[in-house]
Motif scaffolding. Structure first.
Motif, PDB file in Angstrom:
ATOM      1  N   GLU A   1      67.907  70.345  55.556  1.00 12.12           N
ATOM      2  CA  GLU A   1      67.677  71.996  55.491  1.00 12.12           C
ATOM      3  C   GLU A   1      68.916  72.343  56.580  1.00 12.12           C
ATOM      4  O   GLU A   1      69.273  71.974  57.497  1.00 12.12           O
ATOM      5  CB  GLU A   1      66.281  72.194  56.505  1.00 12.12           C
TER       6      GLU A   1
ATOM      7  N   GLN B   1      66.218  79.889  55.916  1.00 10.69           N
ATOM      8  CA  GLN B   1      66.187  78.184  55.870  1.00 10.69           C
ATOM      9  C   GLN B   1      66.393  77.994  54.339  1.00 10.69           C
ATOM     10  O   GLN B   1      65.867  78.371  53.590  1.00 10.69           O
ATOM     11  CB  GLN B   1      64.906  77.758  56.294  1.00 10.69           C
TER      12      GLN B   1
ATOM     13  N   GLN C   1      66.166  85.325  59.455  1.00 11.72           N
ATOM     14  CA  GLN C   1      66.412  83.831  59.681  1.00 11.72           C
ATOM     15  C   GLN C   1      65.960  83.272  58.239  1.00 11.72           C
ATOM     16  O   GLN C   1      65.345  83.452  57.454  1.00 11.72           O
ATOM     17  CB  GLN C   1      65.179  83.268  60.384  1.00 11.72           C
TER      18      GLN C   1
ATOM     19  N   LYS D   1      66.929  74.689  51.862  1.00 14.22           N
ATOM     20  CA  LYS D   1      66.761  73.253  51.383  1.00 14.22           C
ATOM     21  C   LYS D   1      67.933  72.831  50.778  1.00 14.22           C
ATOM     22  O   LYS D   1      67.942  73.457  49.500  1.00 14.22           O
ATOM     23  CB  LYS D   1      65.576  72.900  50.803  1.00 14.22           C
TER      24      LYS D   1
ATOM     25  N   HIS E   1      69.873  76.178  58.860  1.00 12.88           N
ATOM     26  CA  HIS E   1      69.268  77.242  59.312  1.00 12.88           C
ATOM     27  C   HIS E   1      70.343  77.985  59.805  1.00 12.88           C
ATOM     28  O   HIS E   1      71.387  77.735  60.653  1.00 12.88           O
ATOM     29  CB  HIS E   1      68.529  76.637  60.711  1.00 12.88           C
TER      30      HIS E   1
END
Length: 573
Positions: free
Chosen positions: A526, A482, A480, A484, A528
């Motif tokens: 963000e 993530q 995963q 910014k 994902h």
């Protein structure tokens, strides 16, 4: 008079022949007091006199091997290959009890080791005439003829001849090696042989593939190089996208290298194909590093043999010794693990030595999980062309209206990588940089599993073919990611897939006069993603590499203090 160069080196002393560190040698001092004890080597003295008499020099001889076991106890081809390697290394042990006799024995042992330790100049495997399908095999008649004329150093083994004609013949198994094809030596054995460099006074020329910068960097390089100085050579820069500013790339590489905290003297951007940057490496003459032997070190298939060939070609213009060395140069092939042993090259005026070394096989690269016949697909043959998604025309997307959005879609990079877009901004774009042969497909997430099972080995390649797809373990690892995103001027980051390439995460909005009217919320937030790869393959999230024409526009040089500037290695191309 030979020109100054990086390789103004002293006469090489073989690493396996130790010298007495005591300036006042003791007559009773024995070199290598605790030598290894391979079962196939025995050392017998020709004179069994007492200690009061000065003994004669020992004879080195190879005893007959014990009968092979049967069934499960029978030695494998790899066991026999390693036994030959051990016999070659043990044949060079020098036992002497006086300075005069030691000097005489060195001459004798060198003459005998020259016969026993003769290796293929293409791959470094010890020459042998017993096993036709093993590395180092030479026809017995050819071997005897070359031996009679003292030309064993000019012999190319049968495996290298096949590799030079494009055959994919693997030889390395184990951690980072390959499950398909023939296996004769393990990746662990090759790494163990390289680890002795920690105890040598050497100059390490460390190669890194720019297409797989993170995956080929060798994070544990200190385990091999120790405290020896390093010259970092970045290869294959001719594969970077058209319009790339090498000033930006050079600064990006130095910044990434500085974080590793290694003893790097300089950084060179090179291309073995076009010879860009090779002259800079050859002319490098680091202060205080004279007298060191030069070892070319790097991960498997990073381009060591190609770099050596380019280096010899460049040096041959002014150095006749390098010109002569070009006649018997290491073999180049797409098979990681072509080189199986250190290859000594007499390349420098004055007797200095250059060594090509076996590549370090890494378990976290894509090459370690695919079939040997699919290895050429991982090697880019031409300049990289970024493939961006979304695009206006995507045949695999049923609803054309949704083609300009990534939310809810999966992107397959051949059968090796799957990226699920879970949450992104409307302007987000993913650009893939890697081998042009590997195609990318965009499928709705809901249909991704079924599509993968149906198309693996057919449209999703590698693995190529349904037969290889049956043994394919699949994409077992999910990471995963993530991210910014708060800067519309530059990409958010790169997602680098070890052994394949990288994915740039950026946005499609261009800076215009009306860009101030855009809401900041539309270009920040963000992201994902879920990245699927085969088990053990590593994923790196790094700052974006400035490639293409746009790279020079958004890349920002870091402000450095005088101390930081002094500590950073200089880069050249």
């Amino acid at each position: 008079m030979a020109p100054k160069s990086l390789f103004s080196l002293s006469q090489f002393s073989p690493p396996h022949i130790l010298s007495n560190p005591n300036p006042n040698p003791n007559p009773n001092f024995i070199l290598n007091a605790r030598p290894p004890k391979p079962s196939i080597v025995t050392c017998k003295s020709t004179n069994s006199q007492t200690q009061s008499h000065q003994p004669s020099p020992p004879n080195l001889c190879v005893s007959a091997q014990e009968p092979d076991g049967l069934g499960a106890a029978a030695p494998t081809r790899g066991d026999r290959y390693l036994s030959r390697q051990k016999s070659v290394e043990a044949a060079a042990i020098v036992l002497s009890e006086s300075k005069d006799q030691r000097n005489k024995m060195k001459v004798k042992v060198k003459a005998k080791a020259k016969v026993l330790a003769a290796c293929c100049y293409g791959c470094g495997a010890p020459l042998q005439t017993a096993e036709e399908d093993s590395p180092g095999y030479v026809d017995p008649e050819t071997y005897e003829l070359k031996k009679r004329h003292r030309q064993l150093r000019t012999v190319l083994c049968g495996r290298c001849k096949l590799l030079s004609h494009g055959h994919m013949i693997t030889a390395v198994g184990g951690n980072g090696g390959y499950s398909g094809g023939k296996q004769f030596v393990s990746a662990e054995e090759l790494r163990e042989r390289l680890s002795r460099l920690r105890h040598e006074k050497a100059l390490i020329v460390k190669l890194v593939d720019i297409v797989d910068f993170n995956g080929s960097f060798l994070a544990r390089i200190r385990d091999l190089a120790g405290a020896n100085p390093i010259i970092l050579v970045v290869t294959k820069i001719d594969l970077l996208p058209k319009g790339t500013d090498l000033n930006c790339v050079g600064d990006w590489v130095v910044e990434a290298t500085t974080k590793k905290k290694l003893n790097v003297l300089s950084v060179h951007l090179t291309s073995s194909k076009s010879l860009v940057g090779i002259t800079g490496v050859a002319s490098r003459d680091p202060k205080g590093e004279k007298g060191r032997d030069v070892y070319i070190l790097g991960s498997a298939n990073v381009g060591k043999s190609a770099f050596i060939n380019a280096l010899l070609k460049t040096m041959a213009q002014k150095d006749p010794v390098a010109a002569a060395a070009r006649k018997y140069k290491p073999i180049q092939s797409a098979v990681p693990g072509t080189t199986l042993g250190p290859i000594q090259i007499d390349a420098f005026f004055g007797g200095g030595k250059l060594f090509d070394t076996p590549g370090v096989h890494l378990h976290h690269r894509q090459a370690a999980v695919i079939h040997s016949e699919d290895l050429p697909a991982l090697a880019p043959q031409s300049r990289l062309q970024g493939k961006s998604f979304p695009v206006a025309s995507i045949e695999n997307v049923p609803n054309k209206k949704e083609a300009n959005k990534l939310d809810g879609f999966s992107l397959f990079w051949g059968g090796l990588v799957r990226v699920d877009v879970l949450k992104v901004l409307p302007s987000t774009r993913l650009t893939f940089y890697g081998p042009n042969k590997i195609k990318i497909h965009m499928i709705p997430v809901a249909e991704a599993d079924e599509f993968y099972q149906k198309e693996i080995g057919v449209t999703l390649m590698p693995p190529s073919g349904k037969d290889r797809a049956k043994d394919w373990p699949g994409l077992q690892t999910i990471r995963q990611v993530q991210i910014k995103y708060d800067n519309q001027k530059s990409p958010a980051c790169d997602i680098a897939i070890s052994g394949l390439g990288w994915i740039s995460v950026n946005q499609m909005i261009k800076q215009t006069e009306d860009s101030d009217s855009l809401s900041l919320e539309k270009v920040s937030g963000e992201l994902h993603l879920a990245v699927h790869v085969p088990k053990q393959v590593e994923i790196f999230v790094r700052s974006s590499m400035p490639v293409g024409k746009a790279g020079a526009e958004w890349y920002e040089y870091k402000d450095l203090t005088e101390k930081e500037e002094e500590l950073r290695p200089k880069w050249y191309f």
